[in-house]
Design an enzyme around this catalytic site. Structure first.
Site, short mmCIF file in Angstrom:
data_model
loop_
_atom_site.label_atom_id
_atom_site.label_comp_id
_atom_site.label_asym_id
_atom_site.label_seq_id
_atom_site.Cartn_x
_atom_site.Cartn_y
_atom_site.Cartn_z
N LYS A 1 31.88 13.72 30.59
CA LYS A 1 31.79 12.36 30.04
C LYS A 1 30.37 11.81 30.24
O LYS A 1 29.78 11.26 29.31
CB LYS A 1 32.77 11.45 30.75
CG LYS A 1 32.56 9.96 30.50
CD LYS A 1 33.56 9.08 31.21
CE LYS A 1 33.18 8.74 32.61
NZ LYS A 1 32.18 7.67 32.76
N ASN A 2 29.83 11.99 31.45
CA ASN A 2 28.55 11.35 31.77
C ASN A 2 27.33 12.08 31.25
O ASN A 2 26.21 11.63 31.47
CB ASN A 2 28.45 11.13 33.29
CG ASN A 2 29.45 10.07 33.74
OD1 ASN A 2 30.03 9.35 32.92
ND2 ASN A 2 29.68 9.99 35.03
N CYS B 1 31.58 -4.89 37.35
CA CYS B 1 32.19 -3.57 37.55
C CYS B 1 32.89 -3.55 38.91
O CYS B 1 32.40 -4.10 39.88
CB CYS B 1 31.08 -2.52 37.51
SG CYS B 1 31.74 -0.87 37.60
N ARG C 1 25.85 -3.45 39.83
CA ARG C 1 25.22 -2.42 39.00
C ARG C 1 24.15 -3.03 38.10
O ARG C 1 24.32 -3.21 36.91
CB ARG C 1 26.27 -1.68 38.18
CG ARG C 1 27.30 -0.99 39.05
CD ARG C 1 28.35 -0.28 38.26
NE ARG C 1 27.80 0.96 37.65
CZ ARG C 1 28.57 1.77 36.89
NH1 ARG C 1 29.82 1.43 36.61
NH2 ARG C 1 28.05 2.87 36.38
N ASP D 1 31.24 9.80 42.39
CA ASP D 1 32.39 9.80 41.47
C ASP D 1 33.55 10.65 41.96
O ASP D 1 34.59 10.68 41.31
CB ASP D 1 31.97 10.26 40.08
CG ASP D 1 31.06 9.25 39.42
OD1 ASP D 1 30.40 9.61 38.42
OD2 ASP D 1 30.99 8.11 39.90
N VAL E 1 25.77 5.45 47.48
CA VAL E 1 25.35 5.10 46.12
C VAL E 1 25.96 3.77 45.71
O VAL E 1 25.28 2.86 45.25
CB VAL E 1 25.74 6.22 45.13
CG1 VAL E 1 25.33 5.86 43.71
CG2 VAL E 1 25.11 7.54 45.55
N ARG F 1 39.86 6.12 30.19
CA ARG F 1 38.45 5.98 29.79
C ARG F 1 37.67 7.25 30.10
O ARG F 1 36.70 7.57 29.41
CB ARG F 1 37.81 4.80 30.54
CG ARG F 1 38.32 3.46 30.12
CD ARG F 1 37.47 2.38 30.76
NE ARG F 1 36.06 2.74 30.62
CZ ARG F 1 35.09 2.19 31.35
NH1 ARG F 1 35.39 1.29 32.25
NH2 ARG F 1 33.84 2.53 31.18
#
Ligand code: EPZ
Length: 464
Positions: free
Chosen positions: A22-23, A117, A122, A308, A330, A400
């Site tokens: 996805k990223n 978010c 962010r 993630d 992060v 998503r």
């Protein structure tokens, strides 16, 4: 709105193929705005976010044709539009990736600031710092970034921030710098495999980017980029999630279309927790024959443990035999999944920037609420290991970023049903019967009888 009803306790066994990343797919689709000619992408995952970005690109004058098999054709029909509207951008932060390609190719852009978010603060200050360094005039007015540049000029740019580099910021600045006069150097560039994939895609269109995968990128500006074809890399985050599904249920899984070197940190932790790994040229096998052992993990920029997968590891370590410490450098506040894991019986406490987990022998099913994409995945993993049934609500977060996750898990032995989020679909096993409640005390014995059933799930209507 849908919810997942998950019956836990079964070891998962079988073979699965990992979908495209996805990223990588999202910033690559955005970077196609920079091409003068048709672009064909392969191995694009079937995700809500991909569909949302396709709508954004269409609003920016692109034709986007998806054939449902992971192939997308993109072509710019008009270079005039420059507005990425809030109504679309608010649904997906990654829409901010259109900023750099628009500025590079069309010399102007008006992109909505991404909304809030659930995983933490962010900002996009580093994105804007890099674009300004290339000579762009940038202002922020009424919730939009207004950017314009008659001519971009090569520059020395430092993209390091308080939490490391920026993945989409590196993609944005890189996508603009490919058109900047002269040579641009980006120091403290993100080294994630997805950034490398975007850079390889741009080089395939005629860009001249060197140093991909290292913190220093050197970009020689060109006049134009032609069209081209590109296959998106496998999704290392999905791969890690599926590996953990096998590990948390004590099963065994063979994964294909997986890139071992992208998972070095993840595999190191899985080995430490007692998983056994075997490697073949195009696949990876995991099993977990013995007890889950505790581990301490700290999420860091690549090649560190990806933020993630932090939530998913937290779910796995919640049932390890001992104490584990989870820290996210992060997104330090990325712990919304913890209260929901505790509803399943996990024993976790926050200590500053870390979460301290006392592993428990067994989680037990109940109703939980997803808060973001990776927290949803963590709750699914925990439910797979929990005794009885678990309901995971607000799974639009999951859709998503995962390509049919429950179908993949059911294919290896999970029992997951996707149903509409309505009271009548709440499993009876999650309804508390009156005799489970504490008995009435003497002074209220003449009060009204308790309702026959109470629901464990907040917000679900009580049975009469
Ligand atoms: C990308 O987000 C990913 N999304 C995220 O995945 C991922 O968690 C993140 O990189 C970190 O790896 C996509 O690629 C679409 P960052 P991005 O800019 O680029 C701070 C998922 O679940 N920062 O690398 O937005 C920021 O606050 C998603 O798939 C600044 O301070 O993340 C964060 O603490 C979630 N200023 C850190 O840097 C900036 O201008 C890393 O952010 C930009 C970022």
């Amino acid at each position: 709105m849908d919810m997942l009803v998950i019956r836990g306790g079964m070891p998962l066994r079988g073979t699965l193929a990992v979908s495209g990343a996805k990223n990588a797919a999202l910033p690559i689709m955005a970077a196609a705005l920079a091409a003068d000619g048709p672009v064909v992408l392969h191995n694009v995952p079937d995700l809500v976010d991909v569909t949302t970005l396709a709508r954004v690109l269409e609003s920016l004058g692109m034709s986007v044709i998806q054939d449902g098999s992971g192939r997308i054709e993109l072509e710019t029909l008009s270079h005039d539009p420059c507005l990425a509207d809030y109504e679309l951008v608010r649904r997906m932060r990654a829409s901010v990736c259109v900023l750099g390609p628009l500025l590079g190719r069309r010399k102007r852009a008006c992109v909505s600031l991404p909304g809030g978010c659930n995983i933490g603060h962010r900002p996009i200050d580093l994105h804007l710092k890099g674009l300004r360094a290339l000579g762009a005039e940038i202002s922020i007015e009424r919730g939009y970034v207004f950017a314009r540049a008659e001519r971009l000029r090569g520059a020395q740019i430092y993209l390091g921030g308080p939490f490391g580099s920026t993945v989409t910021g590196t993609c944005n600045v890189m996508s603009a710098a490919v058109f900047a006069e002269g040579v641009t150097t980006i120091s403290a560039a993100a080294c994630e495999p997805e950034v490398i994939d975007v850079g390889n895609f741009l080089n395939g269109l005629g860009a001249r980017i060197q140093g991909l995968g290292t913190p220093v990128l050197t970009i020689e500006g060109v006049e134009r980029l032609h069209g081209g074809e590109h296959t998106v890399i496998p999704d290392r985050i999905e791969a890690a999630t599926l590996l953990m599904a096998a590990a948390i249920t004590g099963g065994s899984l063979r994964l294909t279309n997986v890139c071992r070197e992208h998972l070095a940190g993840v595999l190191d932790v899985l080995t430490a927790t007692g998983a056994e790994l075997e490697f073949a040229p195009d696949c990876l096998r995991i099993s977990r024959p013995g007890p889950l052992r505790p581990a301490d993990i700290t999420a860091l920029p690549y090649p560190g443990i990806p933020t993630d997968v932090q939530a998913q590891f937290t779910a796995l370590l919640a049932v390890a035999q001992g104490i584990s410490i989870v820290t996210d450098k992060v997104f330090p506040d990325r712990f919304l999944h913890i209260p929901e894991l505790m509803r399943l019986g996990a024993s976790i406490r926050r200590e500053g920037a870390s979460a301290i987990l006392q592993g428990v022998p067994q989680l037990s099913g109940t109703s939980v609420m997803a808060s973001d994409l990776r927290a949803s995945a963590a709750l699914v993993l925990a439910a797979l290991a929990a005794e009885g049934e678990t309901v995971v609500r607000r799974i639009y977060h999951l859709d998503r970023g995962y390509d049919r996750l429950e179908r993949k898990l059911n294919a290896i032995g999970a029992e997951i049903r996707r149903v509409e989020d309505r009271p009548e679909n709440m499993p009876a096993s999650l309804q508390l019967s009156a005799d489970e409640l504490p008995p009435p005390t003497a002074d209220c014995s003449d009060g009204p009888p308790p309702p026959k059933f109470l629901s464990r799930s907040p917000g679900v209507r009580h049975a009469e």
